[in-house]
Structures are given as structure tokens and as C-alpha cells.
Scaffold this motif. Sequence first.
Motif, PDB file in Angstrom:
ATOM      1  N   SER A 180      56.925  41.826  46.407  1.00  0.00           N
ATOM      2  CA  SER A 180      55.686  41.066  46.355  1.00  0.00           C
ATOM      3  C   SER A 180      54.594  41.472  45.376  1.00  0.00           C
ATOM      4  O   SER A 180      54.642  42.917  45.295  1.00  0.00           O
ATOM      5  N   TYR A 181      54.169  40.571  44.624  1.00  0.00           N
ATOM      6  CA  TYR A 181      53.376  40.814  43.598  1.00  0.00           C
ATOM      7  C   TYR A 181      52.143  40.050  43.724  1.00  0.00           C
ATOM      8  O   TYR A 181      51.938  39.214  44.248  1.00  0.00           O
ATOM      9  N   ILE A 182      50.858  40.546  42.918  1.00  0.00           N
ATOM     10  CA  ILE A 182      49.649  40.057  42.910  1.00  0.00           C
ATOM     11  C   ILE A 182      49.385  40.023  41.251  1.00  0.00           C
ATOM     12  O   ILE A 182      49.298  41.273  40.717  1.00  0.00           O
ATOM     13  N   THR A 183      49.176  38.784  40.723  1.00  0.00           N
ATOM     14  CA  THR A 183      48.799  38.591  39.292  1.00  0.00           C
ATOM     15  C   THR A 183      47.111  38.453  39.509  1.00  0.00           C
ATOM     16  O   THR A 183      46.680  37.643  40.162  1.00  0.00           O
ATOM     17  N   LEU A 184      46.394  39.442  38.735  1.00  0.00           N
ATOM     18  CA  LEU A 184      45.107  39.290  38.655  1.00  0.00           C
ATOM     19  C   LEU A 184      44.796  38.605  37.151  1.00  0.00           C
ATOM     20  O   LEU A 184      45.111  38.899  36.275  1.00  0.00           O
ATOM     21  N   SER A 185      43.578  38.094  37.254  1.00  0.00           N
ATOM     22  CA  SER A 185      42.985  37.450  36.067  1.00  0.00           C
ATOM     23  C   SER A 185      41.226  37.559  35.941  1.00  0.00           C
ATOM     24  O   SER A 185      40.858  37.258  37.006  1.00  0.00           O
ATOM     25  N   SER A 186      41.027  37.939  34.850  1.00  0.00           N
ATOM     26  CA  SER A 186      39.463  37.863  34.572  1.00  0.00           C
ATOM     27  C   SER A 186      39.151  36.481  34.039  1.00  0.00           C
ATOM     28  O   SER A 186      37.847  36.183  33.936  1.00  0.00           O
ATOM     29  N   ASP A 187      39.968  35.304  34.033  1.00  0.00           N
ATOM     30  CA  ASP A 187      39.536  34.039  33.660  1.00  0.00           C
ATOM     31  C   ASP A 187      40.311  33.129  34.911  1.00  0.00           C
ATOM     32  O   ASP A 187      41.478  33.044  34.679  1.00  0.00           O
ATOM     33  N   PRO A 188      39.646  32.375  35.590  1.00  0.00           N
ATOM     34  CA  PRO A 188      40.204  31.567  36.457  1.00  0.00           C
ATOM     35  C   PRO A 188      40.912  30.420  35.750  1.00  0.00           C
ATOM     36  O   PRO A 188      41.928  29.943  36.341  1.00  0.00           O
ATOM     37  N   ALA A 189      40.681  30.031  34.581  1.00  0.00           N
ATOM     38  CA  ALA A 189      41.179  28.765  33.683  1.00  0.00           C
ATOM     39  C   ALA A 189      42.616  29.301  33.487  1.00  0.00           C
ATOM     40  O   ALA A 189      43.490  28.393  33.642  1.00  0.00           O
ATOM     41  N   ALA A 190      42.538  30.583  33.038  1.00  0.00           N
ATOM     42  CA  ALA A 190      43.977  31.106  32.637  1.00  0.00           C
ATOM     43  C   ALA A 190      44.922  31.188  34.087  1.00  0.00           C
ATOM     44  O   ALA A 190      46.102  30.743  33.688  1.00  0.00           O
ATOM     45  N   LEU A 191      44.279  31.489  35.168  1.00  0.00           N
ATOM     46  CA  LEU A 191      45.212  31.567  36.200  1.00  0.00           C
ATOM     47  C   LEU A 191      45.700  30.013  36.611  1.00  0.00           C
ATOM     48  O   LEU A 191      46.703  29.997  36.802  1.00  0.00           O
ATOM     49  N   ASP A 192      44.752  29.168  36.335  1.00  0.00           N
ATOM     50  CA  ASP A 192      45.238  27.647  36.804  1.00  0.00           C
ATOM     51  C   ASP A 192      46.197  27.484  35.962  1.00  0.00           C
ATOM     52  O   ASP A 192      47.343  26.503  36.449  1.00  0.00           O
TER      53      ASP A 192
ATOM     54  N   THR B  87      43.679  38.396  29.646  1.00  0.00           N
ATOM     55  CA  THR B  87      43.313  38.008  30.697  1.00  0.00           C
ATOM     56  C   THR B  87      44.080  38.393  32.168  1.00  0.00           C
ATOM     57  O   THR B  87      43.584  37.902  33.401  1.00  0.00           O
ATOM     58  N   THR B  88      45.390  38.749  31.978  1.00  0.00           N
ATOM     59  CA  THR B  88      45.896  38.891  33.390  1.00  0.00           C
ATOM     60  C   THR B  88      46.665  40.201  33.269  1.00  0.00           C
ATOM     61  O   THR B  88      46.829  40.988  32.296  1.00  0.00           O
TER      62      THR B  88
ATOM     63  N   VAL C  47      40.889  34.050  41.264  1.00  0.00           N
ATOM     64  CA  VAL C  47      41.290  35.029  40.205  1.00  0.00           C
ATOM     65  C   VAL C  47      42.404  36.054  40.617  1.00  0.00           C
ATOM     66  O   VAL C  47      42.964  36.769  39.911  1.00  0.00           O
ATOM     67  N   ALA C  48      43.291  35.657  41.659  1.00  0.00           N
ATOM     68  CA  ALA C  48      44.417  36.186  42.008  1.00  0.00           C
ATOM     69  C   ALA C  48      45.492  35.139  42.582  1.00  0.00           C
ATOM     70  O   ALA C  48      45.140  34.240  43.432  1.00  0.00           O
ATOM     71  N   THR C  49      46.851  35.607  42.205  1.00  0.00           N
ATOM     72  CA  THR C  49      47.953  34.571  42.967  1.00  0.00           C
ATOM     73  C   THR C  49      48.865  35.860  43.403  1.00  0.00           C
ATOM     74  O   THR C  49      49.209  36.783  42.499  1.00  0.00           O
ATOM     75  N   ALA C  50      49.395  35.454  44.562  1.00  0.00           N
ATOM     76  CA  ALA C  50      50.249  36.336  45.087  1.00  0.00           C
ATOM     77  C   ALA C  50      51.661  35.754  44.939  1.00  0.00           C
ATOM     78  O   ALA C  50      51.946  34.341  45.001  1.00  0.00           O
ATOM     79  N   TRP C  51      52.836  36.409  44.429  1.00  0.00           N
ATOM     80  CA  TRP C  51      54.119  35.772  44.505  1.00  0.00           C
ATOM     81  C   TRP C  51      55.209  36.771  44.849  1.00  0.00           C
ATOM     82  O   TRP C  51      54.713  38.016  44.775  1.00  0.00           O
ATOM     83  N   ARG C  52      56.171  36.130  45.016  1.00  0.00           N
ATOM     84  CA  ARG C  52      57.410  37.199  45.470  1.00  0.00           C
ATOM     85  C   ARG C  52      58.656  36.733  44.786  1.00  0.00           C
ATOM     86  O   ARG C  52      59.085  35.265  44.589  1.00  0.00           O
TER      87      ARG C  52
END
Length: 184
Positions: free
Chosen positions: A102-114, A162-163, A134-139
Amino acid sequence: MSVRSEYAVFLRGVNVGGITVKMAALREALSALPVEGVTTLLASGNVVLATGLGAMELKSRVEQALRDAFGYDAWVIVLDRDEVRSLIDACPYPADDASTHSYITLSSDPAALDELWDATAGDGTDERTRLSPVATAWRCPKGSTLDSPMSKATAKPKFKATTTTRNLRTLLKVQAAFPPEPAA
């Protein structure tokens, strides 16, 4: 007395790909800033500290301190204590599972995460959940992290500034490194 906030600072891409930063040297470089209680965790660039600076000012100063001390184009993600807790609480995946990571990708830019979210849609090989702007969990299945769509997408140069990604176990260790909260 100034207001002091507690932050987690996540460095992008250290101790991989030729950028080596010893944690003792990292603590020393950051201790030159107006911060207190600098604690590093693991060798992947996770820091807990306290400061009177706001998150954006702290981000800017840490990035410049890293550039000056280590000579690389440094990028960091800064989250306060409550943001770290909120992301962990919102993550629907287990920290330890026999078959998945399980991972969490963090971003300082919501548009980049989008953009990352859209780029990895519909593949079906990873489970993923948007935790915040600013965060997405994935596994993904154990043994296939580097081959997963999210890992491949975050490795692209356009997301470098940004991530950053941490496994959920690391975020739990970061959360545990914050000093105990005062009793109410």
C-alpha cells in the motif's frame, strides 16, 4: 511566544538514482533553518520537525537548504501533523498485507495529481483511492511495484518536482515520530 507547528517533510528521490544524502548531514543542513527537533526516519528522506514558519515558507527554505548543502535540484512535500494523520486515517488499504503493498503518492500540486489520476485510470492492475486534493492511495501486488501504472507515471520527469510516494508503513512511522500531543 511564536506559534509553532509540527511538520513532516518528504524529500523526493534521495538515496536512489545517484542522489546520496546521509541522514546525519540532512539533519545538520536543516538544523541551520529556524526549526526545532529535526528527526529523520529511514534513509528515504523523511523528516519530522517543528517551526514557526508556515508550510509554504518551510518548503521553500528546505528546498534551498538542500540545494546549497547537497548540490542537487531538491523538491519536497510538506504536511502538518494533522494532514499526515488524516491521510493515514483515510487510507482504505492495510499497512501490511501478505500479497500487496500500500502506497500514498503525495503532491504539492493538485493539478499534477489530477493528471496522474487520469493517466492511470482504467488500467485495472492497481487499486487506487483519492484521499485528498494532494494525496492518492494505491496498492499493487507484491513484487510488481516498479511495473505498476502509478509507479511508472510518477517516474516521469514532469512529475519530479511535485510528487513523491511513500508506503503506508513509512507514513505510520512518520506519524509515530511526532512528539506526543499535550493532554487536553
